[in-house]
Design a protein around this motif. Structure first.
Motif, short mmCIF file in Angstrom:
data_model
loop_
_atom_site.label_atom_id
_atom_site.label_comp_id
_atom_site.label_asym_id
_atom_site.label_seq_id
_atom_site.Cartn_x
_atom_site.Cartn_y
_atom_site.Cartn_z
N VAL A 30 0.87 -1.17 0.00
CA VAL A 30 0.00 0.00 0.00
C VAL A 30 0.91 1.22 0.00
N LEU A 31 1.05 1.82 -1.17
CA LEU A 31 1.91 3.00 -1.31
C LEU A 31 1.11 4.21 -0.86
N LEU A 46 -6.30 -1.01 8.97
CA LEU A 46 -6.07 -1.00 7.52
C LEU A 46 -6.09 -2.41 6.93
N ASP A 47 -6.39 -3.41 7.73
CA ASP A 47 -6.27 -4.80 7.30
C ASP A 47 -7.07 -5.11 6.05
N HIS A 48 -8.24 -4.50 5.91
CA HIS A 48 -9.11 -4.82 4.77
C HIS A 48 -8.52 -4.39 3.44
N LEU A 49 -7.52 -3.48 3.45
CA LEU A 49 -6.91 -3.04 2.19
C LEU A 49 -6.15 -4.19 1.53
N ASP A 56 -5.75 -5.68 -9.25
CA ASP A 56 -4.31 -5.48 -9.44
C ASP A 56 -3.89 -4.25 -8.66
N ILE A 57 -4.64 -3.17 -8.84
CA ILE A 57 -4.40 -1.97 -8.04
C ILE A 57 -5.74 -1.39 -7.60
N ALA A 58 -5.71 -0.69 -6.47
CA ALA A 58 -6.89 0.04 -6.00
C ALA A 58 -6.43 1.43 -5.61
N LEU A 59 -7.21 2.42 -5.98
CA LEU A 59 -6.86 3.80 -5.70
C LEU A 59 -8.10 4.68 -5.81
N VAL A 61 -2.31 3.99 -2.92
CA VAL A 61 -2.41 3.04 -4.02
C VAL A 61 -2.13 1.64 -3.48
N VAL A 62 -3.13 0.79 -3.55
CA VAL A 62 -2.97 -0.60 -3.15
C VAL A 62 -2.44 -1.37 -4.36
N ILE A 63 -1.28 -1.98 -4.21
CA ILE A 63 -0.63 -2.69 -5.32
C ILE A 63 -0.49 -4.16 -4.94
N ASN A 64 -1.31 -5.00 -5.55
CA ASN A 64 -1.19 -6.43 -5.30
C ASN A 64 -0.07 -7.03 -6.15
#
Length: 204
Positions: A66-67, A78-81, A87-90, A110-113
């Protein structure tokens, strides 16, 4: 999942405050301080974010990264992130143009899996940042990268999912065009320096 942030020397106060809030939530984190002395202008400094995203993916291979900008507070778990199927969430902002809306990706969180598509996105982001024009920011480059990444699965972060992190927008505290002016504002304003908990103010 790990929360990753980077900051320049003049953002040390923000970084320390964000770090403490993450510890209070029991979140794993990794912060790095970067040297931006060879950069000119706020926009140019933001363009470093693309390559730093790649560095964090390498440092934490196989984990969700999580950037996040450091001018923020973790206000709940923040665990649910780390459970978002993407692929990404923002976050996205819709800006009205004549006769239409334009979607603008925001890079504050930015959530980066760890997927092939997210890696391709970051590579395209780095390339776009290198080719950026004067005045472009990391979000300008990110927009171009997203348009060029085939098969990218994007999830939009919105309330209540995104409410676990509160952004304070340090870039609005002082003129974006000059980090020296911003640093001086932080150092010379005792109210901001010692009352940094208030939203939108500068930490010590």
């Amino acid at each position: 999942m790990i929360i990753c942030s980077w900051y320049t020397l003049d953002y040390s106060g923000w970084a320390e405050r964000f770090r403490k809030s993450l510890e209070a939530q029991g979140a794993a984190y990794d912060f790095i301080q970067v040297d931006a002395s060879n950069r000119r202008g706020w926009e140019s400094i933001t363009l470093m974010k693309a390559s730093i995203a790649g560095q964090f993916m390498d440092r934490h291979e196989g984990r969700t990264v999580v950037l996040n900008d450091v001018d923020a507070l973790a206000v709940s778990s923040l665990d649910h992130l780390g459970d978002i199927d993407c692929d990404i969430a923002l976050k996205m902002t819709a800006k009205r143009l004549r006769g239409r809306f334009m979607l603008v990706p925001r890079s504050g969180t930015v959530v980066i899996n760890p997927t092939k598509a997210s890696r391709a996105l970051v590579e395209n982001w780095v390339s776009a940042a290198k080719d950026a024009r004067y005045g472009d920011t990391d979000e300008s480059a990110l927009t171009k990268a997203m348009a060029e990444t085939s098969g990218l699965r994007v999830t939009v972060l919105a309330s209540p999912v995104s409410d676990c992190i509160r952004h304070d927008c340090a870039s609005l505290v002082a003129t974006k065009a000059s980090h020296l002016k911003r640093a001086a504002a932080f150092a010379l304003d005792p109210i901001r320096a010692f009352a940094g908990i208030a939203r939108g103010s500068s930490p010590a």
